[in-house]
Write a protein that holds these residues in place. Structure first.
Motif, short mmCIF file in Angstrom:
data_model
loop_
_atom_site.label_atom_id
_atom_site.label_comp_id
_atom_site.label_asym_id
_atom_site.label_seq_id
_atom_site.Cartn_x
_atom_site.Cartn_y
_atom_site.Cartn_z
N MET A 176 101.95 81.64 3.81
CA MET A 176 103.32 82.13 3.63
C MET A 176 103.39 83.15 2.49
N LEU A 177 102.69 82.88 1.37
CA LEU A 177 102.74 83.78 0.22
C LEU A 177 102.05 85.11 0.50
N LEU A 178 100.98 85.07 1.28
CA LEU A 178 100.23 86.29 1.56
C LEU A 178 100.86 87.12 2.67
N ASN A 179 101.84 86.56 3.34
CA ASN A 179 102.55 87.28 4.40
C ASN A 179 103.74 88.02 3.79
N THR A 180 103.45 89.12 3.09
CA THR A 180 104.50 89.86 2.41
C THR A 180 105.23 90.78 3.38
N SER A 181 106.46 91.12 3.01
CA SER A 181 107.31 91.90 3.91
C SER A 181 107.02 93.40 3.85
N GLY A 182 106.46 93.88 2.75
CA GLY A 182 106.16 95.29 2.63
C GLY A 182 107.25 96.11 1.99
N TYR A 183 108.37 95.48 1.66
CA TYR A 183 109.45 96.22 0.99
C TYR A 183 110.17 95.30 0.02
N LEU A 184 110.92 95.91 -0.91
CA LEU A 184 111.70 95.16 -1.89
C LEU A 184 113.19 95.37 -1.64
N PRO A 185 114.01 94.36 -1.87
CA PRO A 185 115.46 94.53 -1.71
C PRO A 185 116.01 95.51 -2.73
N GLU A 186 117.15 96.07 -2.43
CA GLU A 186 117.83 96.98 -3.36
C GLU A 186 118.41 96.20 -4.53
N GLU A 187 118.32 96.78 -5.71
CA GLU A 187 118.93 96.17 -6.90
C GLU A 187 120.43 96.47 -6.89
N PRO A 188 121.28 95.50 -7.21
CA PRO A 188 122.72 95.78 -7.28
C PRO A 188 123.05 96.70 -8.45
N ASP A 189 124.24 97.26 -8.42
CA ASP A 189 124.71 98.13 -9.50
C ASP A 189 125.30 97.30 -10.63
N ILE A 190 125.47 97.95 -11.77
CA ILE A 190 126.17 97.31 -12.88
C ILE A 190 127.67 97.40 -12.64
N ASP A 191 128.34 96.27 -12.73
CA ASP A 191 129.79 96.23 -12.60
C ASP A 191 130.44 96.57 -13.93
N LYS A 192 129.98 95.91 -15.01
CA LYS A 192 130.49 96.22 -16.35
C LYS A 192 129.53 95.67 -17.39
N THR A 193 129.61 96.21 -18.60
CA THR A 193 128.84 95.71 -19.73
C THR A 193 129.80 95.36 -20.87
#
Length: 461
Positions: A176-193
């Protein structure tokens, strides 16, 4: 430590179960094999499906990365933490059954983790999932070093375990661990700091300068916190990918515990061990990068000749040399620092090379060096007392040693700066600076803003 030549996972497990029955112990069984190249960050992302905590460590300058999944054993200590941890570590290795035909650092039995900046300070709810010291020996571990890739499986075995069942379960998780998808999800944006009490922090800086002028201390390091809210849950794998791309000459790390994740990209090595050879780093004195090569060079030259920054740097050099003398011989320290460039900042840098004396370990050096003047102050006890009384932020693991050590007497620890604690769609970022008698609160405040940038930029800021 029992080194074995069997290459069958089941035969290794049978040997471990027999050892458990004969010696009434629960030994760690460790098996390392070389595998085809796989992207460590994709492996880290694939491990999310396992619902196990993940750990990540990468020395970008050395082409060295370790990714841990799950826990075969946790070394946790709240008091007497260094001594207690070293004793448990030695016992584990004495009883372990290891198959590792490679000399590669970061293979075999390896523990990754860190500790809190100040173990005498009661933890706030923010750091509830992070003990004062915690090291994890991963159940599964991917090690990338130069052009090679290795997979290590570690498991603690008891006398009633069934080798065939254990082997089958381990193999299914490995697939399962070695079966990688080949892509990474998008990082969300900053809403506020949101800055945490900036006016109060500046007042504390002013109070610290008054305290220093009264000859009560030479330097006090003050940290502050900045809160970030994202539009969705943070994607740690994507954050790590951005950090490795944008922060060369840094140690990129992530320590996940019960869903919370302490992440950062630190330029500051505390100590590295390669058998008997040890290397520590003095990294203190900070300036921004220039927009052009000419401006960058001018800023660097100014930093090299700036009295405040040189004094701050010399505090660290002197302290590290004195600390190393207790455990090392053949200590080599250059007479002058050089510039250490990063993406957003440049620092004064002095390496300290030495040979570890017989009977001492990397734990001894960590215990002696932490906290360095770059994160605590000078003298140590007075500066720490001031921090405990007046600093509003709970540093947790920020500013403390984080890193790894393995069963072959290799290891490396960095000081956990340029970092933040991610909790769902929120992150607490930390930055600090050294206060001396002529520090200006507004200038120190702006320096911390620069130091927030590495984490802010990868979180969408």
């Amino acid at each position: 430590m029992i080194e074995v030549s069997e290459t069958s996972l089941q035969s290794m497990l049978e040997k471990a179960v027999n050892e458990a029955k004969i010696n009434h112990t629960s030994p760690l069984m460790s098996m390392t094999k070389e595998i085809k190249k796989i992207d460590p960050i994709l492996f880290f992302e694939a491990a999310k499906k396992s619902a196990m905590d993940r750990t990540f460590w990468s020395s970008t300058a050395d082409n060295f990365t370790v990714v841990g999944v799950g826990s075969a054993y946790d070394l946790i200590a709240e008091t007497n933490r260094i001594e207690q941890t070293e004793a448990v570590w030695k016992k584990l290795l004495d009883e372990a059954i290891i198959h590792n035909p490679y000399e590669t650092p970061g293979t075999g039995i390896l523990a990754l983790g860190g500790m809190s900046f100040d173990p005498t300070k009661q933890k706030s709810v923010l750091w509830k999932n992070f003990p004062h010291l915690a090291f994890t020996i991963p159940k599964f571990m991917l090690t990338e070093w130069e052009d090679a890739c290795y997979l290590t499986m570690n498991i603690q075995v008891g006398k009633d375990d069934h080798p065939l069942q254990l082997a089958d379960k381990l193999k299914r998780t490995e697939d399962m661990l070695l079966n990688t998808s080949g892509y990474l999800p998008e990082e969300p944006d900053i809403d506020k700091t949101e800055e945490v009490a900036p006016t109060e922090w500046k007042r504390t800086v002013k109070y610290a300068t008054d305290f220093i002028k009264e000859h009560s201390a030479d330097k006090i390091v003050l940290a502050r916190e900045r809160l970030v809210r994202l539009t969705d849950e943070a994607v740690v794998s994507t954050t790590l990918n951005k950090l490795t791309d944008t922060q060369p000459n840094s140690y990129v790390f992530a320590f996940e515990r019960a869903g919370d994740c302490f992440v950062g990209a630190s330029p500051e090595r505390l100590v590295k061990q390669d058998k008997n050879d040890v290397l520590s780093t003095c990294l203190a004195g900070t300036a921004p990068r220039g927009k052009t090569k000419a401006e960058d060079a001018r800023i660097g030259t100014s930093l090299l000749h700036d009295e405040k920054n040189r004094r701050e740097h010399d505090f660290v050099v002197k302290m590290i040399r004195q600390s190393m003398e207790n455990f090392c011989s053949s200590i080599d320290v250059p007479e002058e620092p050089v510039i250490y460039p990063l993406k957003n900042l440049q620092h004064l840098y002095t390496p300290v090379n030495a040979t570890l004396k017989e009977g001492y370990s990397i734990f001894d050096i960590i215990g002696e060096l932490h906290p360095t003047p770059a994160l605590g102050g000078v003298p140590r006890n007075k500066s720490l007392a001031f921090i405990r009384e007046h600093e509003r932020v709970d540093r947790g693991w920020y500013g403390a040693p984080v890193g790894w050590l393995d069963s072959n007497r290799n290891g490396e620890f960095a000081v956990a700066i340029r970092s933040g604690l991610i909790q769902g769609n929120q992150a607490s970022l930390f930055a600090g600076c050294g206060i001396v008698k002529d520090s200006e609160p507004e200038a120190e405040y702006e320096e911390t803003n620069i130091k927030f940038m590495p984490m802010l930029s990868v979180l969408g800021g």
